[in-house]
Design a protein around this motif. Structure first.
Motif, PDB file in Angstrom:
ATOM      1  N   CYS A  14       0.853  -1.186   0.000  1.00 40.46           N
ATOM      2  CA  CYS A  14       0.000   0.000   0.000  1.00 40.46           C
ATOM      3  C   CYS A  14       0.886   1.231   0.000  1.00 40.46           C
ATOM      4  N   GLU A  15       0.380   2.318  -0.575  1.00 41.78           N
ATOM      5  CA  GLU A  15       1.048   3.611  -0.467  1.00 41.78           C
ATOM      6  C   GLU A  15       0.096   4.550   0.247  1.00 41.78           C
ATOM      7  N   ALA A  16       0.536   5.073   1.364  1.00 43.92           N
ATOM      8  CA  ALA A  16      -0.276   5.967   2.172  1.00 43.92           C
ATOM      9  C   ALA A  16       0.187   7.403   1.970  1.00 43.92           C
ATOM     10  N   THR A  17      -0.765   8.312   2.009  1.00 45.94           N
ATOM     11  CA  THR A  17      -0.472   9.737   1.840  1.00 45.94           C
ATOM     12  C   THR A  17      -1.020  10.517   3.025  1.00 45.94           C
ATOM     13  N   HIS A  18      -0.170  11.350   3.569  1.00 44.52           N
ATOM     14  CA  HIS A  18      -0.563  12.322   4.591  1.00 44.52           C
ATOM     15  C   HIS A  18      -0.943  13.571   3.810  1.00 44.52           C
ATOM     16  N   GLU A  19      -2.241  13.805   3.688  1.00 40.44           N
ATOM     17  CA  GLU A  19      -2.705  14.822   2.748  1.00 40.44           C
ATOM     18  C   GLU A  19      -2.255  16.244   3.065  1.00 40.44           C
ATOM     19  N   PRO A  20      -2.179  16.677   4.348  1.00 37.72           N
ATOM     20  CA  PRO A  20      -1.729  18.059   4.581  1.00 37.72           C
ATOM     21  C   PRO A  20      -0.312  18.342   4.072  1.00 37.72           C
ATOM     22  N   SER A  21       0.577  17.354   4.162  1.00 40.68           N
ATOM     23  CA  SER A  21       1.966  17.565   3.745  1.00 40.68           C
ATOM     24  C   SER A  21       2.291  16.907   2.412  1.00 40.68           C
ATOM     25  N   ASN A  22       1.393  16.055   1.937  1.00 43.29           N
ATOM     26  CA  ASN A  22       1.604  15.259   0.732  1.00 43.29           C
ATOM     27  C   ASN A  22       2.821  14.329   0.860  1.00 43.29           C
ATOM     28  N   SER A  23       3.176  13.946   2.089  1.00 39.30           N
ATOM     29  CA  SER A  23       4.255  12.977   2.256  1.00 39.30           C
ATOM     30  C   SER A  23       3.674  11.572   2.135  1.00 39.30           C
ATOM     31  N   HIS A  24       4.545  10.630   1.754  1.00 37.59           N
ATOM     32  CA  HIS A  24       4.101   9.275   1.443  1.00 37.59           C
ATOM     33  C   HIS A  24       4.929   8.245   2.207  1.00 37.59           C
ATOM     34  N   ILE A  25       4.278   7.156   2.560  1.00 37.74           N
ATOM     35  CA  ILE A  25       4.972   5.984   3.079  1.00 37.74           C
ATOM     36  C   ILE A  25       4.367   4.769   2.396  1.00 37.74           C
ATOM     37  N   VAL A  26       5.146   3.703   2.321  1.00 38.66           N
ATOM     38  CA  VAL A  26       4.641   2.461   1.745  1.00 38.66           C
ATOM     39  C   VAL A  26       4.661   1.387   2.820  1.00 38.66           C
ATOM     40  N   THR A  27       3.753   0.436   2.674  1.00 46.68           N
ATOM     41  CA  THR A  27       3.719  -0.695   3.580  1.00 46.68           C
ATOM     42  C   THR A  27       3.726  -1.987   2.775  1.00 46.68           C
ATOM     43  N   ASP A  28       4.140  -3.050   3.441  1.00 51.13           N
ATOM     44  CA  ASP A  28       4.111  -4.388   2.861  1.00 51.13           C
ATOM     45  C   ASP A  28       3.768  -5.344   3.989  1.00 51.13           C
ATOM     46  N   ALA A  29       3.158  -6.443   3.651  1.00 51.75           N
ATOM     47  CA  ALA A  29       2.931  -7.488   4.651  1.00 51.75           C
ATOM     48  C   ALA A  29       4.287  -8.086   5.033  1.00 51.75           C
ATOM     49  N   PRO A  30       4.438  -8.481   6.293  1.00 51.52           N
ATOM     50  CA  PRO A  30       5.708  -9.097   6.711  1.00 51.52           C
ATOM     51  C   PRO A  30       5.871 -10.489   6.112  1.00 51.52           C
ATOM     52  N   LYS A  31       7.116 -10.948   6.079  1.00 54.08           N
ATOM     53  CA  LYS A  31       7.404 -12.272   5.513  1.00 54.08           C
ATOM     54  C   LYS A  31       6.644 -13.381   6.223  1.00 54.08           C
ATOM     55  N   ASP A  32       6.439 -13.235   7.534  1.00 57.06           N
ATOM     56  CA  ASP A  32       5.745 -14.294   8.267  1.00 57.06           C
ATOM     57  C   ASP A  32       4.224 -14.231   8.101  1.00 57.06           C
ATOM     58  N   ASN A  33       3.760 -13.311   7.251  1.00 57.15           N
ATOM     59  CA  ASN A  33       2.320 -13.222   6.993  1.00 57.15           C
ATOM     60  C   ASN A  33       2.059 -12.996   5.494  1.00 57.15           C
ATOM     61  N   ASN A  34       2.733 -13.791   4.679  1.00 60.54           N
ATOM     62  CA  ASN A  34       2.506 -13.834   3.229  1.00 60.54           C
ATOM     63  C   ASN A  34       2.996 -12.621   2.452  1.00 60.54           C
ATOM     64  N   GLY A  35       3.853 -11.810   3.048  1.00 62.45           N
ATOM     65  CA  GLY A  35       4.396 -10.655   2.343  1.00 62.45           C
ATOM     66  C   GLY A  35       5.865 -10.846   2.027  1.00 62.45           C
ATOM     67  N   LYS A  36       6.451  -9.833   1.462  1.00 62.97           N
ATOM     68  CA  LYS A  36       7.874  -9.854   1.137  1.00 62.97           C
ATOM     69  C   LYS A  36       8.721  -9.128   2.186  1.00 62.97           C
ATOM     70  N   GLY A  37       8.076  -8.389   3.074  1.00 62.80           N
ATOM     71  CA  GLY A  37       8.815  -7.655   4.100  1.00 62.80           C
ATOM     72  C   GLY A  37       9.674  -6.556   3.507  1.00 62.80           C
ATOM     73  N   GLU A  38       9.219  -5.957   2.408  1.00 60.75           N
ATOM     74  CA  GLU A  38      10.019  -4.943   1.712  1.00 60.75           C
ATOM     75  C   GLU A  38       9.850  -3.532   2.281  1.00 60.75           C
ATOM     76  N   ALA A  39       8.955  -3.374   3.238  1.00 63.90           N
ATOM     77  CA  ALA A  39       8.710  -2.059   3.849  1.00 63.90           C
ATOM     78  C   ALA A  39       8.113  -2.300   5.229  1.00 63.90           C
ATOM     79  N   PHE A  40       7.851  -1.211   5.942  1.00 66.66           N
ATOM     80  CA  PHE A  40       7.149  -1.326   7.211  1.00 66.66           C
ATOM     81  C   PHE A  40       5.835  -2.070   6.983  1.00 66.66           C
ATOM     82  N   SER A  41       5.486  -2.950   7.900  1.00 65.80           N
ATOM     83  CA  SER A  41       4.138  -3.521   7.894  1.00 65.80           C
ATOM     84  C   SER A  41       3.241  -2.540   8.650  1.00 65.80           C
ATOM     85  N   PRO A  42       1.936  -2.651   8.505  1.00 63.97           N
ATOM     86  CA  PRO A  42       1.069  -1.772   9.291  1.00 63.97           C
ATOM     87  C   PRO A  42       1.321  -1.878  10.799  1.00 63.97           C
ATOM     88  N   THR A  43       1.573  -3.089  11.306  1.00 62.13           N
ATOM     89  CA  THR A  43       1.841  -3.205  12.744  1.00 62.13           C
ATOM     90  C   THR A  43       3.222  -2.655  13.107  1.00 62.13           C
TER      91      THR A  43
END
Length: 135
Positions: A14-43
């Motif tokens: 996912c790509e999240a946007t903080h609308e007031p600043s237009n800054s972005h972060i990306v998330t990925d599912a962790p490796k132990d939960n079917n993801g690649k662990g390529e970014a912060f997970s939501p938790t």
């Protein structure tokens, strides 16, 4: 009120946007939960939110009293429970300047322990916090 949004990009990213600043972060599912662990997970973001909220809350209150904690840092280790899958524990270690007066340290620690993110999490999320005045 602050508006934020996110777009699911596929492959558990996912790509999240903080609308007031237009800054972005990306998330990925962790490796132990079917993801690649390529970014912060939501938790992971919850864990780092707790740590940075503590630093920020201390800084806001310290600045009012003329105390600097510039350069302070935090580490967070997140432990998940399996069933149900959720954050079970956030081990937080905060490193602060040695020159913080001893008689001010308990007050400073109180600011951290009462930060809004910590206050927003479930009571059964263990959150031990260690303070080290070693910088």
């Amino acid at each position: 009120m602050v508006k934020m949004s996110a777009i699911y990009q596929g492959e558990k990213h996912c790509e999240a946007t903080h609308e007031p600043s237009n800054s972005h972060i990306v998330t990925d599912a962790p490796k132990d939960n079917n993801g690649k662990g390529e970014a912060f997970s939501p938790t992971d973001l919850v864990g780092v939110a707790a740590g940075t909220c503590m630093l920020t809350t201390m800084a806001i209150n310290c600045e009012k009293e003329g105390v600097s904690i510039k350069g302070s840092r935090v580490t967070v280790e997140k432990e998940m429970s399996a069933n149900p899958r959720r954050i079970a524990k956030l081990n937080i270690v905060i490193h602060l300047p040695q020159n913080i007066p001893h008689d001010y340290r308990k007050k400073l620690e109180g600011f951290a322990l009462n930060c809004p993110v910590k206050a927003s999490l479930r009571d059964d999320v263990q959150m031990p916090v260690a303070f080290h005045y070693d910088m």
